[in-house]
Motif scaffolding. Structure first.
Motif, PDB file in Angstrom:
ATOM      1  N   VAL A  39      54.068  60.140  33.516  1.00 49.47           N
ATOM      2  CA  VAL A  39      53.953  61.370  35.385  1.00 49.47           C
ATOM      3  C   VAL A  39      53.077  61.044  35.726  1.00 49.47           C
ATOM      4  N   LEU A  40      53.530  59.915  37.342  1.00 52.73           N
ATOM      5  CA  LEU A  40      52.731  59.511  38.421  1.00 52.73           C
ATOM      6  C   LEU A  40      52.382  61.080  39.411  1.00 52.73           C
ATOM      7  N   VAL A  41      51.620  60.944  39.787  1.00 47.29           N
ATOM      8  CA  VAL A  41      50.518  62.357  40.697  1.00 47.29           C
ATOM      9  C   VAL A  41      49.654  61.570  41.304  1.00 47.29           C
ATOM     10  N   GLY A  42      50.247  61.313  42.797  1.00 45.50           N
ATOM     11  CA  GLY A  42      49.063  60.614  43.526  1.00 45.50           C
ATOM     12  C   GLY A  42      48.560  61.885  44.463  1.00 45.50           C
ATOM     13  N   GLU A  65      62.651  55.488  35.635  1.00 47.07           N
ATOM     14  CA  GLU A  65      63.031  56.394  37.064  1.00 47.07           C
ATOM     15  C   GLU A  65      61.509  57.446  36.566  1.00 47.07           C
ATOM     16  N   VAL A  66      60.335  57.180  36.712  1.00 48.28           N
ATOM     17  CA  VAL A  66      59.468  58.299  36.190  1.00 48.28           C
ATOM     18  C   VAL A  66      58.879  59.009  37.264  1.00 48.28           C
ATOM     19  N   THR A 100      51.788  61.911  29.513  1.00 40.79           N
ATOM     20  CA  THR A 100      50.896  61.262  30.243  1.00 40.79           C
ATOM     21  C   THR A 100      50.957  60.795  31.488  1.00 40.79           C
ATOM     22  N   VAL A 101      49.966  62.217  31.992  1.00 39.58           N
ATOM     23  CA  VAL A 101      49.824  61.772  33.451  1.00 39.58           C
ATOM     24  C   VAL A 101      49.082  60.173  34.096  1.00 39.58           C
ATOM     25  N   VAL A 102      49.572  60.128  34.883  1.00 36.16           N
ATOM     26  CA  VAL A 102      48.497  58.740  35.707  1.00 36.16           C
ATOM     27  C   VAL A 102      48.208  59.734  37.287  1.00 36.16           C
ATOM     28  N   LEU A 103      47.247  60.155  37.722  1.00 31.90           N
ATOM     29  CA  LEU A 103      46.984  60.466  38.916  1.00 31.90           C
ATOM     30  C   LEU A 103      46.121  59.094  39.413  1.00 31.90           C
ATOM     31  N   VAL A 104      46.577  59.096  41.219  1.00 33.10           N
ATOM     32  CA  VAL A 104      46.399  58.133  41.524  1.00 33.10           C
ATOM     33  C   VAL A 104      45.686  57.933  42.553  1.00 33.10           C
TER      34      VAL A 104
END
Length: 190
Positions: A39-42, A65-66, A100-104
């Protein structure tokens, strides 16, 4: 020369940013052995469009599609009462538990924004892991936090100011350093 008159230097162009995000997308896929549990989190404000760009790149490379969301950290900041902050929205389309959260974010500086983001994400669920992707790491950590993915390491002095322009917000893609007035730009490296 006053700070307002200090020189401004472009350190990343549109193409530099495109290449950096492409590399970060590949590194995210490689480290996580695919994209299925991501999961991408801006982080609002400029991490949000970067998260969307990474989503598009990962979909292009992996055909997955994430989910991508945005995170407002205003109320989690350790300086929330010290100065006014604009509250923005948090929108994460899936439960982050066991993902898995990827903070951006656009710039990593002291680590305080990321500390606030970690608190906000944990309040939303219990991720399997949290990773951090930043376009620019300018050094000067104050907390034991380090990005997993970095577009450009940019040593700066504390008196310099790094500004990221993104086409979605500013109409152009570029990264600038405003050199501190009265110095030769040879500040401490981070």
């Amino acid at each position: 020369m006053s700070l307002a008159e200090a020189p401004v230097v472009m350190v990343m162009t549109h193409d530099d940013i495109r290449r950096a995000l492409t590399r970060i997308a590949h590194e995210i896929i490689e480290k996580n052995r695919g994209a299925e549990e991501l999961v991408l989190v801006g982080i609002q404000r400029k991490g949000a469009p970067l998260g969307t760009r990474l989503q598009e790149l990962i979909q292009q490379f992996e055909g997955v599609e994430v989910p991508v969301g945005t995170l407002d950290i205003t109320l989690y900041r350790d300086d929330v009462l010290a100065r006014p902050h604009e509250v923005r929205s948090t929108r994460i389309p899936v439960d982050v538990t066991d993902k898995t959260v990827v903070l951006v974010d656009e710039v990593f500086f002291t680590g305080r924004t990321v500390r606030a983001a970690l608190g906000a994400v944990i309040d939303l669920g219990r991720p399997a892991a949290v990773q951090l992707a930043v376009l620019v790491d300018r050094g000067h950590r104050e907390l034991p936090i380090r990005p997993d993915y970095v577009g450009k390491n940019l040593p700066t002095s504390r008196r310099e100011h790094v500004t990221v322009h993104l086409r979605e917000i500013d109409g152009e893609d570029a990264v600038y350093i405003k050199k501190a007035a009265g110095t030769d730009g040879e500040g401490q490296a981070g």
